[in-house]
Design an enzyme around this catalytic site. Structure first.
Site, PDB file in Angstrom:
ATOM      1  N   ASP A  84       0.814  -1.226   0.000  1.00  0.00           N
ATOM      2  CA  ASP A  84       0.000   0.000   0.000  1.00  0.00           C
ATOM      3  C   ASP A  84       0.846   1.274   0.000  1.00  0.00           C
ATOM      4  O   ASP A  84       0.441   2.298   0.535  1.00  0.00           O
ATOM      5  CB  ASP A  84      -0.959   0.040   1.211  1.00  0.00           C
ATOM      6  CG  ASP A  84      -1.810  -1.207   1.288  1.00  0.00           C
ATOM      7  OD1 ASP A  84      -2.288  -1.649   0.232  1.00  0.00           O
ATOM      8  OD2 ASP A  84      -1.983  -1.747   2.394  1.00  0.00           O
ATOM      9  N   LYS A  96       2.128   2.166  -5.079  1.00  0.00           N
ATOM     10  CA  LYS A  96       2.830   1.686  -6.278  1.00  0.00           C
ATOM     11  C   LYS A  96       1.990   1.864  -7.544  1.00  0.00           C
ATOM     12  O   LYS A  96       2.524   2.146  -8.610  1.00  0.00           O
ATOM     13  CB  LYS A  96       3.186   0.197  -6.131  1.00  0.00           C
ATOM     14  CG  LYS A  96       4.146  -0.089  -4.998  1.00  0.00           C
ATOM     15  CD  LYS A  96       4.445  -1.565  -4.889  1.00  0.00           C
ATOM     16  CE  LYS A  96       3.290  -2.413  -4.398  1.00  0.00           C
ATOM     17  NZ  LYS A  96       2.846  -2.174  -3.015  1.00  0.00           N
ATOM     18  N   GLY A 101      -4.302  -4.351  -4.287  1.00  0.00           N
ATOM     19  CA  GLY A 101      -5.333  -3.396  -4.695  1.00  0.00           C
ATOM     20  C   GLY A 101      -4.644  -2.118  -5.086  1.00  0.00           C
ATOM     21  O   GLY A 101      -4.059  -1.442  -4.247  1.00  0.00           O
ATOM     22  N   HIS A 102      -4.620  -1.824  -6.370  1.00  0.00           N
ATOM     23  CA  HIS A 102      -3.967  -0.603  -6.834  1.00  0.00           C
ATOM     24  C   HIS A 102      -5.034   0.406  -7.229  1.00  0.00           C
ATOM     25  O   HIS A 102      -5.847   0.137  -8.096  1.00  0.00           O
ATOM     26  CB  HIS A 102      -3.069  -0.919  -8.042  1.00  0.00           C
ATOM     27  CG  HIS A 102      -1.856  -1.711  -7.674  1.00  0.00           C
ATOM     28  ND1 HIS A 102      -1.046  -2.318  -8.597  1.00  0.00           N
ATOM     29  CD2 HIS A 102      -1.306  -1.964  -6.465  1.00  0.00           C
ATOM     30  CE1 HIS A 102      -0.063  -2.939  -7.966  1.00  0.00           C
ATOM     31  NE2 HIS A 102      -0.197  -2.735  -6.672  1.00  0.00           N
ATOM     32  N   GLN A 125       2.211  -5.995  -3.036  1.00  0.00           N
ATOM     33  CA  GLN A 125       2.564  -6.049  -1.605  1.00  0.00           C
ATOM     34  C   GLN A 125       3.888  -5.297  -1.371  1.00  0.00           C
ATOM     35  O   GLN A 125       4.170  -4.368  -2.104  1.00  0.00           O
ATOM     36  CB  GLN A 125       2.648  -7.507  -1.109  1.00  0.00           C
ATOM     37  CG  GLN A 125       1.284  -8.213  -1.036  1.00  0.00           C
ATOM     38  CD  GLN A 125       0.854  -8.812  -2.361  1.00  0.00           C
ATOM     39  OE1 GLN A 125       1.603  -9.495  -3.010  1.00  0.00           O
ATOM     40  NE2 GLN A 125      -0.387  -8.573  -2.763  1.00  0.00           N
TER      41      GLN A 125
HETATM   42  P1  IMP Z   1      -2.656 -12.673   1.896  1.00  0.00           P
HETATM   43  O1  IMP Z   1      -1.680 -12.173   0.893  1.00  0.00           O
HETATM   44  O2  IMP Z   1      -4.093 -12.380   1.543  1.00  0.00           O
HETATM   45  O3  IMP Z   1      -2.422 -14.099   2.256  1.00  0.00           O
HETATM   46  O4  IMP Z   1      -2.413 -11.850   3.258  1.00  0.00           O
HETATM   47  C1  IMP Z   1      -1.213 -11.978   4.029  1.00  0.00           C
HETATM   48  C2  IMP Z   1      -0.847 -10.640   4.661  1.00  0.00           C
HETATM   49  O5  IMP Z   1      -0.445  -9.739   3.633  1.00  0.00           O
HETATM   50  C3  IMP Z   1      -1.984  -9.950   5.383  1.00  0.00           C
HETATM   51  O6  IMP Z   1      -1.438  -9.215   6.467  1.00  0.00           O
HETATM   52  C4  IMP Z   1      -2.534  -8.983   4.352  1.00  0.00           C
HETATM   53  O7  IMP Z   1      -3.187  -7.889   4.950  1.00  0.00           O
HETATM   54  C5  IMP Z   1      -1.251  -8.559   3.677  1.00  0.00           C
HETATM   55  N1  IMP Z   1      -1.451  -8.128   2.279  1.00  0.00           N
HETATM   56  C6  IMP Z   1      -1.680  -8.912   1.208  1.00  0.00           C
HETATM   57  N2  IMP Z   1      -1.786  -8.162   0.093  1.00  0.00           N
HETATM   58  C7  IMP Z   1      -1.592  -6.892   0.468  1.00  0.00           C
HETATM   59  C8  IMP Z   1      -1.532  -5.650  -0.247  1.00  0.00           C
HETATM   60  O8  IMP Z   1      -1.669  -5.580  -1.474  1.00  0.00           O
HETATM   61  N3  IMP Z   1      -1.292  -4.540   0.504  1.00  0.00           N
HETATM   62  C9  IMP Z   1      -1.097  -4.596   1.840  1.00  0.00           C
HETATM   63  N4  IMP Z   1      -1.135  -5.728   2.540  1.00  0.00           N
HETATM   64  C10 IMP Z   1      -1.375  -6.859   1.864  1.00  0.00           C
END
Ligand code: IMP
Length: 431
Positions: free
Chosen positions: A13, A16, A40-41, A225
């Site tokens: 977040d 990017k 989520g962009h 991420q």
């Molecule tokens: P998962 O990727 O859904 O398995 O989540 C694992 C961890 O990564 C959790 O803490 C999510 O909130 C975090 N996470 C996954 N994708 C994002 C992202 O695009 N932005 C911020 N945090 C993310």
């Protein structure tokens, strides 16, 4: 046009999407290399807001080709919905969007398993996005999952293969979780229909990226991420299931290291994190709430309130080093405009010692207490600044400190959500 990798320097977040959008105008390719619809962009173009989860932000520039790389986990249902939403807004997408045949195919049972596993973990849950990411990567790593290339199989073979997978997932659902099985035939039929929609976009990435490999077409690698959520280098186990750091750009596309070009880390001028896990510079209470409101810090994928805190230089330097960042971009500087003072975590206290080197072990990080260095705020709006010299002196001082301590040039500063609210600084911010 030099190739470039965009990598999140913090916990995701960092903004990017906006940077990829700004930098992808003149490239031939934008390549997503890991993750799935957990990303989520959000991109703002005039009054329009676009939230993309799977499709790279570069798709909004006509003429740019995008690839969902082999390192991704792709939910074809989400992919179809995202394509349709863009098409409804008048963006022609399908002739420029390519999907690697080697990417993992994320099925509805992965999502169900993600949900069930999280609720079983209770207080120890990771706080995932619930998009099935971990279970889909697990299926890949244990060599049982489907791949996007399977969508090219003759209908009967595809249907048979999918039913087999769903039935075996149903065994886990009912035996391990005591949960309802999923309707195998219905889902297989849906997937067969989806296959017709997606199949024309499925490519052999080795062929599709030949010119990038040869250096005659340019590429921008879009990370999802952030470094601290990387499966190997992040705050394990509170991480995502892929390599969001530089190695993922290679394994997730099949391109060689010489194709990477510049490696740009994106850092917010402060820090946020969604989900559970250690966050040494977190601001709790009113101060954290104020930062969340000022920055609009709610997740683009899940709508969850993001945890907010000060810039963490210990983690920041680690991110620069392990990714080999050749320059960084600071985003959301304008969010700090109204603050009287700003802090940066410059070292941690761990077991009675002051440390400046990131301790990596998940057992140690929650015990780290940050030491802060304080800066005067600037108390002036920065969102109309387009050159470094437009910025208030205190804002420049803050940026100079970040540049010096991160040990790499700040090549851009974002001062608002719109495309043009950028200061580009090829030679850094220190005069
Ligand atoms: P998962 O990727 O859904 O398995 O989540 C694992 C961890 O990564 C959790 O803490 C999510 O909130 C975090 N996470 C996954 N994708 C994002 C992202 O695009 N932005 C911020 N945090 C993310």
């Amino acid at each position: 046009m030099e190739n470039r990798v965009i990598i999140g320097g913090q916990w995701g977040d960092e903004g990017k999407g906006k940077i990829v959008d700004a930098l992808s105008q003149d490239v031939d390719w934008v390549l997503r290399y890991q993750g799935g619809a957990n990303a989520g962009h959000t991109i703002h173009i005039g009054p329009d807001k676009h939230v993309l989860h799977l499709i790279p932000s570069g798709i909004l520039h006509k003429g740019v080709r995008c690839l969902l790389g082999g390192g991704m986990v792709i939910d074809p249902w989400s992919l179809r919905d995202e394509i349709m939403a863009l098409e409804q807004k008048g963006h022609k997408v399908r002739d420029r969007l390519h999907v690697s045949a080697t990417a993992a195919l994320l099925m509805p049972y992965h999502m169900r398993l993600d949900e069930l596993r999280e609720s079983r973990l209770k207080r120890k849950s990771i706080g995932t996005t619930g998009r099935g990411i971990g279970p889909a990567y697990l299926d890949k790593i244990q060599r049982t999952g489907l791949r996007m290339g399977d969508l090219l199989l003759p209908t009967e073979n595809l249907e048979r293969k999918v039913i087999e997978k769903i039935l075996s997932a149903n065994e886990v659902l009912s035996e391990f979780y005591d949960a309802e099985p999923l309707p195998a035939r219905v889902l297989a039929e849906e997937l067969v229909v989806l296959a017709q929609f997606v199949a024309p976009m499925v490519v052999n990435p080795y062929d599709a990226l030949r010119k990038v490999r040869e250096g005659t077409e340019s590429a921008l690698f879009e990370g999802a991420q952030g470094t601290m959520l990387d499966i190997d280098h992040g705050t394990f186990p509170y991480v995502t299931s892929s390599n969001s750091t530089i190695g993922g750009a290679l394994t997730g596309t099949g391109l060689p290291p010489r194709s990477l070009g510049e490696i740009n880390g994106i850092f917010k001028a402060y820090c946020t994190r969604v989900g559970n896990g250690p966050f040494p510079s977190e601001l709790l209470g009113e101060a954290g709430d104020a930062l969340r409101e000022a920055g609009g810090e709610y997740g683009a994928t899940t709508g969850r309130a993001r945890r907010c805190g000060w810039f963490d230089m210990v983690a920041g330097r680690y991110a620069v080093d392990i990714n080999g960042m050749t320059g960084v971009i600071i985003t959301k500087l304008d969010v700090l405009d109204d603050l009287s003072t700003i802090q940066v975590a410059t070292s941690y206290e761990l077991d009675g010692k002051t440390i400046t080197s990131y301790p990596v072990l998940s057992e140690a990080i929650p015990r780290c207490r940050p030491n802060f260095t304080e800066f005067a705020g600037w108390k002036k709006p920065t969102s109309d600044c387009r050159r470094l010299t437009d910025l208030p002196a205190a804002a420049r001082k803050y940026l100079e400190f970040l540049e010096k301590e991160l040990g790499t040039l700040i090549v851009g500063v974002s001062v608002g959500r719109d495309r043009e609210q950028m200061i580009w600084t090829e030679t850094g911010v220190t005069t």
